[in-house]
Design a protein around this motif. Sequence first.
Motif, PDB file in Angstrom:
ATOM      1  N   VAL A  58       0.844  -1.196   0.000  1.00 16.42           N
ATOM      2  CA  VAL A  58       0.000   0.000   0.000  1.00 16.42           C
ATOM      3  C   VAL A  58       0.878   1.243   0.000  1.00 16.42           C
ATOM      4  O   VAL A  58       1.668   1.461   0.925  1.00 16.42           O
ATOM      5  CB  VAL A  58      -0.952   0.011   1.218  1.00 16.42           C
ATOM      6  CG1 VAL A  58      -1.845   1.248   1.186  1.00 16.42           C
ATOM      7  CG2 VAL A  58      -1.791  -1.257   1.260  1.00 16.42           C
ATOM      8  N   THR A  59       0.745   2.054  -1.047  1.00 16.98           N
ATOM      9  CA  THR A  59       1.495   3.310  -1.129  1.00 16.98           C
ATOM     10  C   THR A  59       0.645   4.497  -0.695  1.00 16.98           C
ATOM     11  O   THR A  59       1.177   5.517  -0.269  1.00 16.98           O
ATOM     12  CB  THR A  59       2.025   3.564  -2.556  1.00 16.98           C
ATOM     13  OG1 THR A  59       0.930   3.563  -3.471  1.00 16.98           O
ATOM     14  CG2 THR A  59       3.033   2.498  -2.958  1.00 16.98           C
ATOM     15  N   GLN A  60      -0.661   4.361  -0.818  1.00 18.04           N
ATOM     16  CA  GLN A  60      -1.597   5.407  -0.384  1.00 18.04           C
ATOM     17  C   GLN A  60      -2.890   4.752   0.062  1.00 18.04           C
ATOM     18  O   GLN A  60      -3.323   3.766  -0.521  1.00 18.04           O
ATOM     19  CB  GLN A  60      -1.939   6.371  -1.539  1.00 18.04           C
ATOM     20  CG  GLN A  60      -0.820   7.232  -2.020  1.00 18.04           C
ATOM     21  CD  GLN A  60      -1.249   8.063  -3.236  1.00 18.04           C
ATOM     22  OE1 GLN A  60      -2.427   8.234  -3.504  1.00 18.04           O
ATOM     23  NE2 GLN A  60      -0.276   8.559  -3.972  1.00 18.04           N
TER      24      GLN A  60
ATOM     25  N   CYS B 240      -5.939   3.040   2.530  1.00 18.14           N
ATOM     26  CA  CYS B 240      -6.145   1.993   3.543  1.00 18.14           C
ATOM     27  C   CYS B 240      -7.001   0.877   2.957  1.00 18.14           C
ATOM     28  O   CYS B 240      -8.025   1.136   2.329  1.00 18.14           O
ATOM     29  CB  CYS B 240      -6.847   2.606   4.758  1.00 18.14           C
ATOM     30  SG  CYS B 240      -7.237   1.439   6.077  1.00 18.14           S
ATOM     31  N   LEU B 241      -6.558  -0.354   3.170  1.00 23.75           N
ATOM     32  CA  LEU B 241      -7.302  -1.546   2.750  1.00 23.75           C
ATOM     33  C   LEU B 241      -7.708  -2.327   3.990  1.00 23.75           C
ATOM     34  O   LEU B 241      -7.108  -2.184   5.050  1.00 23.75           O
ATOM     35  CB  LEU B 241      -6.439  -2.455   1.872  1.00 23.75           C
ATOM     36  CG  LEU B 241      -5.754  -1.859   0.647  1.00 23.75           C
ATOM     37  CD1 LEU B 241      -4.949  -2.936  -0.063  1.00 23.75           C
ATOM     38  CD2 LEU B 241      -6.751  -1.235  -0.292  1.00 23.75           C
TER      39      LEU B 241
ATOM     40  N   THR C 206      -2.450   0.035   5.925  1.00 26.52           N
ATOM     41  CA  THR C 206      -2.323   1.445   5.580  1.00 26.52           C
ATOM     42  C   THR C 206      -1.009   1.641   4.832  1.00 26.52           C
ATOM     43  O   THR C 206      -0.313   0.662   4.528  1.00 26.52           O
ATOM     44  CB  THR C 206      -2.376   2.328   6.844  1.00 26.52           C
ATOM     45  OG1 THR C 206      -1.412   1.845   7.778  1.00 26.52           O
ATOM     46  CG2 THR C 206      -3.758   2.301   7.485  1.00 26.52           C
ATOM     47  N   GLU C 207      -0.650   2.881   4.565  1.00 28.35           N
ATOM     48  CA  GLU C 207       0.571   3.166   3.813  1.00 28.35           C
ATOM     49  C   GLU C 207       1.780   2.462   4.436  1.00 28.35           C
ATOM     50  O   GLU C 207       1.943   2.441   5.648  1.00 28.35           O
ATOM     51  CB  GLU C 207       0.798   4.677   3.763  1.00 28.35           C
ATOM     52  CG  GLU C 207      -0.277   5.375   2.954  1.00 28.35           C
ATOM     53  CD  GLU C 207      -0.211   6.891   3.037  1.00 28.35           C
ATOM     54  OE1 GLU C 207       0.807   7.440   3.495  1.00 28.35           O
ATOM     55  OE2 GLU C 207      -1.198   7.520   2.650  1.00 28.35           O
TER      56      GLU C 207
ATOM     57  N   SER D 244      -0.358  -6.249   1.854  1.00 27.28           N
ATOM     58  CA  SER D 244      -1.679  -6.852   1.916  1.00 27.28           C
ATOM     59  C   SER D 244      -1.755  -8.041   0.973  1.00 27.28           C
ATOM     60  O   SER D 244      -0.977  -8.145   0.020  1.00 27.28           O
ATOM     61  CB  SER D 244      -2.751  -5.817   1.545  1.00 27.28           C
ATOM     62  OG  SER D 244      -4.038  -6.362   1.731  1.00 27.28           O
TER      63      SER D 244
ATOM     64  N   ALA E 285     -10.823  -1.435  -0.553  1.00 28.49           N
ATOM     65  CA  ALA E 285     -10.274  -0.137  -0.173  1.00 28.49           C
ATOM     66  C   ALA E 285     -11.234   0.579   0.773  1.00 28.49           C
ATOM     67  O   ALA E 285     -12.396   0.796   0.433  1.00 28.49           O
ATOM     68  CB  ALA E 285     -10.022   0.704  -1.421  1.00 28.49           C
TER      69      ALA E 285
ATOM     70  N   SER F 173      -7.265   4.418  -2.683  1.00 30.32           N
ATOM     71  CA  SER F 173      -5.956   3.846  -2.349  1.00 30.32           C
ATOM     72  C   SER F 173      -5.150   3.557  -3.602  1.00 30.32           C
ATOM     73  O   SER F 173      -5.677   3.526  -4.713  1.00 30.32           O
ATOM     74  CB  SER F 173      -6.136   2.536  -1.565  1.00 30.32           C
ATOM     75  OG  SER F 173      -6.875   2.742  -0.382  1.00 30.32           O
ATOM     76  N   GLU F 174      -3.868   3.334  -3.369  1.00 32.98           N
ATOM     77  CA  GLU F 174      -2.973   2.920  -4.443  1.00 32.98           C
ATOM     78  C   GLU F 174      -2.061   1.841  -3.895  1.00 32.98           C
ATOM     79  O   GLU F 174      -1.565   1.952  -2.771  1.00 32.98           O
ATOM     80  CB  GLU F 174      -2.143   4.111  -4.935  1.00 32.98           C
ATOM     81  CG  GLU F 174      -1.174   3.751  -6.049  1.00 32.98           C
ATOM     82  CD  GLU F 174      -0.322   4.930  -6.478  1.00 32.98           C
ATOM     83  OE1 GLU F 174      -0.805   5.747  -7.258  1.00 32.98           O
ATOM     84  OE2 GLU F 174       0.820   5.026  -5.972  1.00 32.98           O
ATOM     85  N   VAL F 175      -1.876   0.790  -4.678  1.00 38.15           N
ATOM     86  CA  VAL F 175      -0.992  -0.299  -4.268  1.00 38.15           C
ATOM     87  C   VAL F 175      -0.008  -0.614  -5.381  1.00 38.15           C
ATOM     88  O   VAL F 175      -0.269  -0.343  -6.550  1.00 38.15           O
ATOM     89  CB  VAL F 175      -1.771  -1.595  -3.899  1.00 38.15           C
ATOM     90  CG1 VAL F 175      -2.726  -1.349  -2.758  1.00 38.15           C
ATOM     91  CG2 VAL F 175      -2.487  -2.181  -5.105  1.00 38.15           C
TER      92      VAL F 175
END
Length: 194
Positions: free
Chosen positions: A51-53, A55-56, A74-75, A79, A97, A101-103
């Motif tokens: 996770v770069t941004q 929350c999952l 979170t960042e 995951s 998400a 988010s960004e992963v």
Amino acid sequence: MSDSFYIYLQDKIALSLDDYKIIQRVSRIRKLRKGQYLLQEGELCNFVAFVTQGCLRNYRVDEKGEEHIVYFATENYWSGDRESYMLQEPSNYYIDAVTDSEVIQITKDNFEMLCTEIPKLGELVNVLIQKSFIVSQNRIHSAISFTAEEKYLDFLKRRPKLATLVPQHMIASYLGMTPETLSRIRNTTKKKRS
């Protein structure tokens, strides 16, 4: 590859420029809208995700349709569904998400290749798995021996950022209590602090 992923890896292990290029070549940036699935029950988890941004959350749904959250990422957290990944069996979990988010997503084959080609990455993965096991042990201990209030206070101590990022009903699910119980505990703890 995301700058935050590169910074995370550089902080944990010394990457050469060649290592960085190999990782970059097999990494895929994936953006998820709030509520969008990274994995659904019945699918095969053949990837790892960083996770770069955002929350999952990883959760299961019981026969009554109630969600039981087992993990928030979170960042700078990883995951996935380790059981599905390792056994190559359909997942029993959903991962979605909580916020936009960004992963960074890497397929199982590519990730295993990276851990072989970059031994320091393989060592990091082993350390992370050991730390994850310790966190799981602590969660089990908390679940079977803490009062509801102690669970909530422990959560605030360990993951204070989550308390403001995640809706209260999700925190309640994560702690194994009803939203009403969590609301009562929050009110009680606020009064004690005043």
